[in-house]
Design a protein around this motif. Structure first.
Motif, PDB file in Angstrom:
ATOM      1  N   ARG A 173      32.653  47.822  67.294  1.00  0.00           N
ATOM      2  CA  ARG A 173      32.142  48.967  68.049  1.00  0.00           C
ATOM      3  C   ARG A 173      30.996  48.526  68.969  1.00  0.00           C
ATOM      4  NH1 ARG A 173      31.463  55.004  66.557  1.00  0.00           N
ATOM      5  NH2 ARG A 173      31.259  54.807  68.802  1.00  0.00           N
ATOM      6  N   TYR A 174      30.107  47.709  68.443  1.00  0.00           N
ATOM      7  CA  TYR A 174      28.997  47.189  69.249  1.00  0.00           C
ATOM      8  C   TYR A 174      29.510  46.475  70.494  1.00  0.00           C
ATOM      9  CZ  TYR A 174      25.371  43.774  70.506  1.00  0.00           C
ATOM     10  OH  TYR A 174      24.483  42.983  71.191  1.00  0.00           O
ATOM     11  N   LEU A 175      30.540  45.644  70.319  1.00  0.00           N
ATOM     12  CA  LEU A 175      31.066  44.861  71.437  1.00  0.00           C
ATOM     13  C   LEU A 175      31.897  45.701  72.397  1.00  0.00           C
ATOM     14  CD1 LEU A 175      32.206  41.614  69.561  1.00  0.00           C
ATOM     15  CD2 LEU A 175      30.115  41.953  70.890  1.00  0.00           C
ATOM     16  N   LEU A 176      32.824  46.488  71.861  1.00  0.00           N
ATOM     17  CA  LEU A 176      33.775  47.188  72.710  1.00  0.00           C
ATOM     18  C   LEU A 176      33.169  48.419  73.382  1.00  0.00           C
ATOM     19  CD1 LEU A 176      37.001  46.948  70.503  1.00  0.00           C
ATOM     20  CD2 LEU A 176      36.212  45.399  72.302  1.00  0.00           C
ATOM     21  N   ASP A 177      32.163  49.031  72.731  1.00  0.00           N
ATOM     22  CA  ASP A 177      31.493  50.186  73.325  1.00  0.00           C
ATOM     23  C   ASP A 177      30.273  49.793  74.144  1.00  0.00           C
ATOM     24  OD1 ASP A 177      33.336  51.767  72.068  1.00  0.00           O
ATOM     25  OD2 ASP A 177      31.985  52.529  70.538  1.00  0.00           O
ATOM     26  N   GLY A 178      29.879  48.518  74.077  1.00  0.00           N
ATOM     27  CA  GLY A 178      28.688  48.082  74.795  1.00  0.00           C
ATOM     28  C   GLY A 178      27.418  48.730  74.261  1.00  0.00           C
ATOM     29  N   LEU A 179      27.300  48.821  72.921  1.00  0.00           N
ATOM     30  CA  LEU A 179      26.154  49.478  72.307  1.00  0.00           C
ATOM     31  C   LEU A 179      24.919  48.594  72.347  1.00  0.00           C
ATOM     32  CD1 LEU A 179      27.835  50.931  69.081  1.00  0.00           C
ATOM     33  CD2 LEU A 179      27.333  52.158  71.205  1.00  0.00           C
ATOM     34  N   SER A 180      23.760  49.218  72.246  1.00  0.00           N
ATOM     35  CA  SER A 180      22.506  48.507  72.047  1.00  0.00           C
ATOM     36  C   SER A 180      22.301  48.270  70.553  1.00  0.00           C
ATOM     37  CB  SER A 180      21.338  49.337  72.581  1.00  0.00           C
ATOM     38  OG  SER A 180      21.227  50.549  71.832  1.00  0.00           O
ATOM     39  N   GLU A 181      21.300  47.458  70.199  1.00  0.00           N
ATOM     40  CA  GLU A 181      20.952  47.287  68.785  1.00  0.00           C
ATOM     41  C   GLU A 181      20.672  48.647  68.146  1.00  0.00           C
ATOM     42  OE1 GLU A 181      17.356  45.454  65.989  1.00  0.00           O
ATOM     43  OE2 GLU A 181      17.216  45.351  68.171  1.00  0.00           O
ATOM     44  N   GLN A 182      19.874  49.472  68.829  1.00  0.00           N
ATOM     45  CA  GLN A 182      19.518  50.789  68.291  1.00  0.00           C
ATOM     46  C   GLN A 182      20.765  51.649  68.082  1.00  0.00           C
ATOM     47  OE1 GLN A 182      16.249  51.989  67.626  1.00  0.00           O
ATOM     48  NE2 GLN A 182      17.281  53.737  66.680  1.00  0.00           N
ATOM     49  N   GLY A 183      21.652  51.643  69.064  1.00  0.00           N
ATOM     50  CA  GLY A 183      22.867  52.450  68.956  1.00  0.00           C
ATOM     51  C   GLY A 183      23.733  52.031  67.794  1.00  0.00           C
ATOM     52  N   LEU A 184      23.882  50.721  67.599  1.00  0.00           N
ATOM     53  CA  LEU A 184      24.686  50.219  66.489  1.00  0.00           C
ATOM     54  C   LEU A 184      24.060  50.583  65.150  1.00  0.00           C
ATOM     55  CD1 LEU A 184      26.914  48.457  65.208  1.00  0.00           C
ATOM     56  CD2 LEU A 184      25.386  46.495  65.540  1.00  0.00           C
ATOM     57  N   LEU A 185      22.754  50.360  65.022  1.00  0.00           N
ATOM     58  CA  LEU A 185      22.093  50.623  63.744  1.00  0.00           C
ATOM     59  C   LEU A 185      22.054  52.107  63.414  1.00  0.00           C
ATOM     60  CD1 LEU A 185      19.172  48.022  63.792  1.00  0.00           C
ATOM     61  CD2 LEU A 185      21.456  47.826  62.793  1.00  0.00           C
ATOM     62  N   ASP A 186      21.992  52.958  64.429  1.00  0.00           N
ATOM     63  CA  ASP A 186      22.061  54.399  64.176  1.00  0.00           C
ATOM     64  C   ASP A 186      23.394  54.775  63.535  1.00  0.00           C
ATOM     65  OD1 ASP A 186      19.527  54.788  65.194  1.00  0.00           O
ATOM     66  OD2 ASP A 186      20.210  55.576  67.124  1.00  0.00           O
ATOM     67  N   ILE A 187      24.481  54.153  64.016  1.00  0.00           N
ATOM     68  CA  ILE A 187      25.799  54.408  63.424  1.00  0.00           C
ATOM     69  C   ILE A 187      25.849  53.851  61.999  1.00  0.00           C
ATOM     70  CG2 ILE A 187      28.268  53.889  63.566  1.00  0.00           C
ATOM     71  CD1 ILE A 187      27.942  53.790  66.611  1.00  0.00           C
ATOM     72  N   ALA A 188      25.349  52.630  61.826  1.00  0.00           N
ATOM     73  CA  ALA A 188      25.399  51.983  60.510  1.00  0.00           C
ATOM     74  C   ALA A 188      24.584  52.742  59.470  1.00  0.00           C
ATOM     75  CB  ALA A 188      24.897  50.549  60.625  1.00  0.00           C
ATOM     76  N   ALA A 189      23.496  53.373  59.898  1.00  0.00           N
ATOM     77  CA  ALA A 189      22.624  54.087  58.963  1.00  0.00           C
ATOM     78  C   ALA A 189      23.227  55.404  58.490  1.00  0.00           C
ATOM     79  CB  ALA A 189      21.268  54.351  59.614  1.00  0.00           C
ATOM     80  N   THR A 190      24.168  55.929  59.229  1.00  0.00           N
ATOM     81  CA  THR A 190      24.701  57.265  58.926  1.00  0.00           C
ATOM     82  C   THR A 190      26.192  57.275  58.609  1.00  0.00           C
ATOM     83  OG1 THR A 190      25.067  57.670  61.297  1.00  0.00           O
ATOM     84  CG2 THR A 190      22.961  58.388  60.372  1.00  0.00           C
ATOM     85  N   THR A 191      26.859  56.135  58.732  1.00  0.00           N
ATOM     86  CA  THR A 191      28.311  56.093  58.578  1.00  0.00           C
ATOM     87  C   THR A 191      28.728  54.989  57.626  1.00  0.00           C
ATOM     88  OG1 THR A 191      28.560  56.823  60.880  1.00  0.00           O
ATOM     89  CG2 THR A 191      30.505  55.894  59.806  1.00  0.00           C
ATOM     90  N   THR A 192      29.537  55.340  56.642  1.00  0.00           N
ATOM     91  CA  THR A 192      30.179  54.344  55.785  1.00  0.00           C
ATOM     92  C   THR A 192      31.610  54.148  56.262  1.00  0.00           C
ATOM     93  OG1 THR A 192      28.847  54.953  53.852  1.00  0.00           O
ATOM     94  CG2 THR A 192      30.922  53.796  53.442  1.00  0.00           C
ATOM     95  N   ILE A 193      31.978  52.909  56.570  1.00  0.00           N
ATOM     96  CA  ILE A 193      33.369  52.638  56.941  1.00  0.00           C
ATOM     97  C   ILE A 193      34.214  52.753  55.672  1.00  0.00           C
ATOM     98  CG2 ILE A 193      34.967  51.003  57.999  1.00  0.00           C
ATOM     99  CD1 ILE A 193      32.818  52.058  59.897  1.00  0.00           C
ATOM    100  N   LEU A 194      35.097  53.720  55.658  1.00  0.00           N
ATOM    101  CA  LEU A 194      35.882  54.013  54.459  1.00  0.00           C
ATOM    102  C   LEU A 194      36.918  52.919  54.193  1.00  0.00           C
ATOM    103  CD1 LEU A 194      36.543  57.779  55.239  1.00  0.00           C
ATOM    104  CD2 LEU A 194      34.804  56.852  53.699  1.00  0.00           C
ATOM    105  N   ASN A 195      37.200  52.689  52.937  1.00  0.00           N
ATOM    106  CA  ASN A 195      38.263  51.744  52.581  1.00  0.00           C
ATOM    107  C   ASN A 195      39.594  52.225  53.143  1.00  0.00           C
ATOM    108  OD1 ASN A 195      36.421  51.476  49.701  1.00  0.00           O
ATOM    109  ND2 ASN A 195      37.003  49.618  50.784  1.00  0.00           N
ATOM    110  N   ALA A 196      40.341  51.301  53.761  1.00  0.00           N
ATOM    111  CA  ALA A 196      41.659  51.578  54.352  1.00  0.00           C
ATOM    112  C   ALA A 196      41.590  52.625  55.458  1.00  0.00           C
ATOM    113  CB  ALA A 196      42.665  51.997  53.283  1.00  0.00           C
ATOM    114  N   SER A 197      40.433  52.731  56.100  1.00  0.00           N
ATOM    115  CA  SER A 197      40.308  53.645  57.245  1.00  0.00           C
ATOM    116  C   SER A 197      40.815  52.966  58.503  1.00  0.00           C
ATOM    117  CB  SER A 197      38.859  54.079  57.434  1.00  0.00           C
ATOM    118  OG  SER A 197      38.038  52.959  57.737  1.00  0.00           O
ATOM    119  N   LEU A 198      41.103  53.786  59.509  1.00  0.00           N
ATOM    120  CA  LEU A 198      41.680  53.307  60.760  1.00  0.00           C
ATOM    121  C   LEU A 198      40.780  53.670  61.927  1.00  0.00           C
ATOM    122  CD1 LEU A 198      44.124  52.079  62.323  1.00  0.00           C
ATOM    123  CD2 LEU A 198      45.087  54.397  62.371  1.00  0.00           C
TER     124      LEU A 198
END
Length: 240
Positions: A173-198
């Motif tokens: 997501r960081y690479l393909l969306d062109g996110l900043s460090e802050q943008g990536l960490l905001d997602i990581a702090a609030t989102t768990t990537i679910l097992n077998a998610s797409l």
């Protein structure tokens, strides 16, 4: 298409250790060899079964996976359940982030056994912190840039399924969306990537920038009556 592996025995052990307040995670093997749990097998099969609904024009031409057992096994189960004849190719650039000296320690274990590293991790934040003998998220991003370059050299219109790990999917997501460090960490702090998610990205005509079509979707598990599992890493990711 980006898929996180099904629930692993390591996921189960890590959650149990955290809940009990243990310092060390009782894993059954080295990280690269940890296999799926029973639920993880069911999750991978459910995702593969959901893919049988895809029209031929949307099926992947190639399946790539991390060489780690939990990801490789997930990819194999998906392909078998979907009835595809595509090759499954392991690529070490898709492996999970290496934790070095922190391997097998819970957050509590790091605080008690390696207090200086715990302080350094908080100070630097998850993006730049590199544990001794391990990798930072920026290190993982560098190898994913190389992988992305290879994907973008494929023939126009080819479709790719990648089975990997939660940190890898976040960094895509960081690479393909062109996110900043802050943008990536905001997602990581609030989102768990679910097992077998797409997660799905598309490019018009196979050229140009990538567009996020869906993120962290696991409806297929509920549709098949399979348990949804959330095994995330420490949400304390911002520098402080």
């Amino acid at each position: 298409m980006l898929v996180r592996h099904g629930e692993s025995l390591g996921n189960v052990a890590a959650s149990a250790a955290t809940l009990s307040g243990a310092e060390v995670i009782d894993v059954p093997a080295r990280d690269a060899d940890i296999d799926l749990s029973r639920i993880g097998h069911e999750q991978a099969a459910a995702l593969g079964s959901s893919f049988t609904k895809l029209p031929p024009s949307e099926r992947p031409d190639i399946v790539w996976c991390s060489p780690y057992a939990r990801a490789r096994r997930t990819a194999e189960i998906i392909v078998a359940a979907a009835g595809w004849t595509v090759p499954v190719l392991a690529d070490e650039r898709l492996r999970d982030r290496e934790l070095g000296i922190l391997d097998m320690l819970t957050a509590e274990g790091v605080e008690l056994r390696l207090p200086e590293e715990a302080h350094r991790r908080r100070w630097l934040g998850k993006f730049y912190y590199r544990p001794p003998g391990g990798e930072s998220w920026t290190d993982v991003a560098l190898r994913l840039r190389s992988f992305r370059s290879d994907v973008e050299q494929l023939s126009r219109g080819e479709r790719v399924l990648v089975v990997s790990h939660d940190a890898v999917i976040l960094l895509f997501r960081y690479l393909l969306d062109g996110l900043s460090e802050q943008g990536l960490l905001d997602i990581a702090a609030t989102t768990t990537i679910l097992n077998a998610s797409l997660t799905r990205y598309v490019r018009a005509e196979g050229l140009g920038p990538w567009t996020l079509e869906s993120f962290n979707v696991a409806d297929h598990l509920m549709e098949h009556g399979v348990t949804l599992t959330e095994h995330g890493s420490d949400a304390d990711v911002h520098p402080r």
